[in-house]
Design a protein around this motif. Structure first.
Motif, mmCIF file in Angstrom:
data_model
loop_
_atom_site.group_PDB
_atom_site.id
_atom_site.type_symbol
_atom_site.label_atom_id
_atom_site.label_comp_id
_atom_site.label_asym_id
_atom_site.label_seq_id
_atom_site.Cartn_x
_atom_site.Cartn_y
_atom_site.Cartn_z
ATOM 1 N N ASN A 109 16.219 39.405 -17.204
ATOM 2 C CA ASN A 109 16.922 38.152 -16.945
ATOM 3 C C ASN A 109 18.106 37.912 -17.880
ATOM 4 N N ARG A 110 18.278 38.777 -18.867
ATOM 5 C CA ARG A 110 19.312 38.511 -19.869
ATOM 6 C C ARG A 110 20.648 39.184 -19.549
ATOM 7 N N GLY A 111 20.611 40.370 -18.933
ATOM 8 C CA GLY A 111 21.838 41.087 -18.658
ATOM 9 C C GLY A 111 22.487 41.602 -19.932
ATOM 10 N N ASP A 112 23.756 41.974 -19.831
ATOM 11 C CA ASP A 112 24.494 42.476 -20.990
ATOM 12 C C ASP A 112 25.053 41.346 -21.839
ATOM 13 N N LEU A 113 25.205 40.173 -21.214
ATOM 14 C CA LEU A 113 25.836 39.050 -21.905
ATOM 15 C C LEU A 113 25.336 37.750 -21.293
ATOM 16 N N ILE A 114 25.078 36.758 -22.148
ATOM 17 C CA ILE A 114 24.688 35.431 -21.670
ATOM 18 C C ILE A 114 25.875 34.496 -21.875
ATOM 19 N N PHE A 115 26.240 33.795 -20.807
ATOM 20 C CA PHE A 115 27.362 32.865 -20.846
ATOM 21 C C PHE A 115 26.807 31.477 -20.584
ATOM 22 N N LEU A 116 26.956 30.556 -21.572
ATOM 23 C CA LEU A 116 26.330 29.246 -21.499
ATOM 24 C C LEU A 116 27.377 28.142 -21.584
ATOM 25 N N THR A 117 27.188 27.108 -20.786
ATOM 26 C CA THR A 117 28.058 25.937 -20.868
ATOM 27 C C THR A 117 27.477 24.932 -21.861
ATOM 28 N N SER A 118 28.259 23.944 -22.199
ATOM 29 C CA SER A 118 27.815 22.919 -23.151
ATOM 30 C C SER A 118 27.114 21.761 -22.449
ATOM 31 N N GLU A 119 26.724 21.936 -21.209
ATOM 32 C CA GLU A 119 25.985 20.903 -20.490
ATOM 33 C C GLU A 119 24.705 21.518 -19.951
ATOM 34 N N PRO A 120 23.552 21.183 -20.539
ATOM 35 C CA PRO A 120 23.334 20.184 -21.586
ATOM 36 C C PRO A 120 23.775 20.685 -22.964
ATOM 37 N N PRO A 121 24.012 19.762 -23.896
ATOM 38 C CA PRO A 121 24.576 20.143 -25.191
ATOM 39 C C PRO A 121 23.667 21.022 -26.041
ATOM 40 N N PHE A 122 22.361 21.047 -25.728
ATOM 41 C CA PHE A 122 21.435 21.863 -26.533
ATOM 42 C C PHE A 122 21.338 23.290 -25.995
ATOM 43 N N LEU A 123 22.004 23.567 -24.878
ATOM 44 C CA LEU A 123 21.812 24.845 -24.207
ATOM 45 C C LEU A 123 22.308 26.021 -25.043
ATOM 46 N N GLN A 124 23.393 25.823 -25.798
ATOM 47 C CA GLN A 124 23.923 26.931 -26.578
ATOM 48 C C GLN A 124 22.942 27.361 -27.677
ATOM 49 N N VAL A 125 22.054 26.453 -28.093
ATOM 50 C CA VAL A 125 21.034 26.819 -29.084
ATOM 51 C C VAL A 125 20.090 27.856 -28.490
ATOM 52 N N VAL A 126 19.802 27.729 -27.193
ATOM 53 C CA VAL A 126 18.952 28.715 -26.521
ATOM 54 C C VAL A 126 19.602 30.093 -26.578
#
Length: 861
Positions: free
Chosen positions: A152-169
């Motif tokens: 499920n991870r792939g070569d790269l994870i691209f995360l938005t800031s909505e929700p704001p805690f998502l980048q911590v994941v």
């Protein structure tokens, strides 16, 4: 929880599924917390057989959700998939769509070439802070669970800031497994929460949040923000991140959202907007948007024929409706969020679009609706603070006005102005649509994302190996002397011969080459190869003065070994130093102005020429002329592309030409794509040019062929001959005297006049024009105002004196021949001077050929 349970659980989570898993019939029991975790591992793209890399895009909002973030992520995912990226999306069930009464979306589905999985763990439609927080935390927990699986991870994870805690994941997954992640900041938290009064700036949670952000951002492979003011905010907290943050604007699709006349718009017809001057606010009415200024303008215009339409939802929607009711405003109406398919109609059902950012919110949020509003071909009024980046975009596009927060009367005044001047409104709308077409299309922006993401995925080993092997190709673009129509010089270009992707342009690898320092050996290779081929071309063409222009990065230009390497190349290949020119980009030159100045002085002491390229892109461009002693300027192609939109560019280019002559600099225009652009450059007085109109990037042997053929650019300018090819002109036809010191301009005018059926007499200067006028007595005179010795104004006076006779002390006109002055000067004093000299009329440059032909026909019949 006992260890006997934890170990089997982790083994199950981290195991790989069999490759033979069914990709279409998904187990209906896979719902809830473990629902879609197993679905993507077996889903293979139906079209991408050998993708560049696999990217997991994680965002809480995604279609059919109406949230703007989701709409953008959908378009980005689809465009990246077209660039051979295997994009997998993990998202939540629709939140905004719940408000619109839509049901649950599929847990797994293919949307185009993108596989989408939706969390069914928790679904909430609340727009209150508490409800949003619970929903967001639930989605973050499920995202963490989902990404624990390798597949499920792939070569790269691209995360938005909505929700704001998502980048911590993303950071946690990176810490656990080393997977690279990129974060896209659309809303800057916790600053947004502080500005909205949710928490105070000195609250312990805010301080903790800042510390977490710093840790996350430092470990991210890249950070993307949609505007410069947001980057400035982040850099203020973390100065060390300045080079890691990339500004990539939002976008709109001008082939999908494009101008539609209200009379032909079903949405406008359905809601009875066709005959109303309609002001549209479309999208989220959130806490970050200034709605009060809009309401103030609506109140100011309540007794006028202006209608305000609010389309969308958000926390402020009910408040706005209540205030409108309290004020008794009958000129406002509301519609809910519209389906994405309806946007091309709803956004073009107005006469003016509104975009607003509340006070103190600049750089914390980026209003995505701005780009779609421009694409709709309607003027835009932006309500924002003085330092907002939106003001620069509005000014650059000439698409509307920027209003200060709280200036309701100013907004109302702008609305009145447009309602009374539909021509100006149409012009602004067209300018905005063309601006999107030029800079902010999904294709343009997705290519920027692709380059950034590809760099994040790559370990740079392929580029390193290619540098060691010299897997590059040098190519050239001719620089043409627009006066004699011959090749004056060549500019070198570079292509990377990628081991699997073929030839790649520098835009895709330049940034990573600079980051890794590989740009220096690449620069040395380019200089060596370009000088070698210049020597070959000069001998082959028997032209020892053929110029070579080489564009260097800042790292190479200011490198301590540059001068010694150039000395060796000049001696090795027997090159006249005056034939070698080094170009440096304007922004790169200003990064370290002192080092740039020192290098320029040492190069010029060797008679090596120096040029600033992409000149004119920023308002600081003229600073370079004062700071650096330059031999040449290359005007940015972005200016040429907008010359038909912004009339001020013509004046700007004219100023550059004058300064170039005064300072002894050659002026080269880049990016000439059409004969019309070429004609305008000649009219302005630019001497040299390059672009696809003359030639694409070609090899050295092709340069030799093109040079030998001696192709003349004038063929691009000549009007098409008549269908029957008959250019015979009656001997009794009226005659026109053309006086211009520019041979090519005379040729263009001659062709147009003769095609209209008139005879032509040519003079290369004002004195010769007076002689020919006496000898031939023409029926019309076309005078260039700026000619050496006897200029057009003085020539006009001399001609008028020949048309008068003295009767006593009175000058009496014995004949009247119309005289048209052609001038680039359109100020009041110059116009008065033209008529005072005796001109019948005047034509301003750049010449509108239709107007010229009509004037000639008017005077000659």
């Amino acid at each position: 929880m006992s260890s006997s349970f934890v170990t089997p659980l982790l083994q199950k989570l981290l195991r790989r599924s069999p490759d033979t898993a069914d990709t279409t019939a998904l187990d209906p029991s896979l719902t809830g917390l473990t629902g879609s975790a197993d679905a993507s591992e077996s889903a293979a793209s139906p079209q991408l057989a050998n993708p560049e890399f696999q990217m997991k895009l994680v965002t809480q909002f995604y279609p059919p959700d109406f949230a703007a973030t989701g709409q953008f992520m959908d378009e980005l995912a689809q465009n990246l998939s077209q660039q051979n990226v295997d994009v997998r999306v993990f998202t939540a069930q629709p939140g905004y769509a719940v408000e619109a009464g839509q049901g649950q979306a599929p847990a797994q589905e293919w949307m185009g070439n993108v596989f989408v999985e939706r969390s069914n763990f928790f679904r909430g439609g609340s727009r209150q802070w508490a409800g949003r927080t619970v929903t967001s935390l639930a989605f973050c927990l499920h995202t963490m669970w989902h990404l624990l699986r390798y597949e499920n991870r792939g070569d790269l994870i691209f995360l938005t800031s909505e929700p704001p805690f998502l980048q911590v994941v993303g950071w946690l997954i990176h810490w656990l497994f080393g997977t690279k992640f990129v974060t896209l900041i659309y809303d800057l938290y916790p600053e947004v929460a502080v500005e909205l009064g949710v928490l105070s700036a000195d609250h312990w949670l805010i301080q903790f949040w800042h510390d977490v952000n710093k840790k996350v951002w430092r470990d991210a492979a890249a950070i993307v923000v949609p505007c410069q003011t947001m980057k400035d905010r982040v850099v203020k907290h973390c100065p060390e991140l300045a080079d890691k943050i990339t500004v990539i604007h939002n976008w709109a699709d001008p082939t999908w959202i494009k101008p539609i006349a209200k009379a032909d718009n079903p949405f406008a017809q359905e809601h009875e907007l066709v005959n109303k001057f309609t002001v549209l606010y479309s999208g989220n009415m959130g806490r970050c948007h200034d709605m009060e200024t809009i309401l103030g303008a609506a109140q100011d215009l309540k007794n006028e024929a202006v209608h305000f339409l609010f389309v969308g939802g958000g926390p402020k929607r009910e408040v706005v409706m209540e205030q409108i009711a309290e004020r008794g405003l009958k000129n406002c109406s509301f519609l809910p969020y519209q389906d994405k398919a309806v946007l091309p109609l709803s956004l073009t059902a107005c006469d003016l679009s509104l975009v607003s950012v509340d006070v103190e919110m600049e750089g914390l949020v980026a209003p995505s609706k701005f780009y779609s509003a421009l694409s709709a071909g309607r003027p835009v009024a932006v309500i924002c603070e003085q330092h907002s980046y939106l003001r620069a975009l509005v000014s650059d596009a000439s698409c509307g006005a920027a209003i200060q927060n709280g200036d309701a009367k100013g907004l109302a005044g702008f609305i009145r102005y447009l309602s009374k001047d539909p021509v100006m409104a149409a012009r602004m709308g067209n300018c905005g649509h063309r601006y999107i077409q030029e800079y902010f299309t999904p294709q343009n922006i997705s290519q920027q994302y692709f380059r950034l993401l590809n760099r994040a995925v790559s370990d740079n080993s392929a580029l390193q190996q290619s540098v060691e092997r010299g897997d590059f190709q040098v190519c050239f673009q001719p620089i043409v002397n627009l006066g004699n129509q011959k090749i004056w010089g060549i500019e070198s270009g570079l292509r990377w011969q990628h081991p699997t992707r073929g030839l790649i342009c520098p835009a895709e690898f330049h940034a990573v080459a600079e980051e890794t320092g590989l740009i220096v050996p690449i620069g040395w290779w380019l200089l060596e190869e370009a000088c070698s081929q210049l020597q070959t071309l000069q001998k082959q063409l028997n032209n020892p003065t053929l110029k070579l222009s080489v564009n260097l990065s800042r790292q190479v230009f200011t490198h301590p070994d540059l001068l010694s390497r150039l000395d060796r190349l000049i001696n090795t290949y027997k090159i006249d130093p005056a034939c070698l020119q080094l170009d440096i980009d304007d922004e790169a030159a200003m990064q370290d102005a002192s080092a740039t100045t020192a290098t320029i002085l040492q190069l010029q002491s060797r008679k090596i020429r120096v040029c600033i390229s992409n000149f004119g892109e920023t308002y600081k461009s003229f600073d370079y002329l004062h700071r650096f002693s330059l031999d040449s300027l290359k005007i940015s192609p972005s200016l040429i592309g907008r010359i038909g939109i912004d009339p001020e560019i013509v004046n700007f280019l004219g100023t550059i030409v004058i300064l170039g002559k005064d300072l002894g600099m050659e002026v080269v225009v880049q990016g000439i794509e059409s004969s019309d652009e070429l004609l305008r450059m000649r009219e302005i007085g630019i001497q040299y040019g390059q672009g696809h109109l003359f030639s694409q990037l070609i090899s050295a042997p092709d340069v030799a062929t093109l040079y030998t053929q001696n192709q003349h650019v004038i063929s691009y300018l000549m009007p098409e001959p008549d269908a029957d090819g008959d250019t015979t002109i009656n001997a009794d036809a009226p005659s026109v005297l053309i006086a211009d010191d520019d041979r090519s301009m005379r040729a263009i005018l001659r062709s147009i006049i003769q095609k209209a059926g008139y005879r032509v007499i040519e003079a290369e200067d004002g004195a010769r024009a007076v002689e020919l006028f006496t000898a031939h007595e023409p029926d019309l005179v076309l005078l260039d105002a700026m000619m050496p010795e006897l200029n057009g104004f003085d020539c006009c006076r001399a001609l008028r004196s020949q048309m008068t006779e003295s009767e006593g002390n009175v000058a009496v006109a014995v004949k009247h021949v119309p005289i048209l002055l052609i001038t680039a000067l359109d100020d009041e004093a110059s116009i008065d001077a033209a008529f005072s000299a005796g001109a019948t009329d005047y034509i301003t440059k750049p010449i509108n050929w239709t107007v010229l032909k009509r004037r000639v026909t008017k005077f000659l019949g």
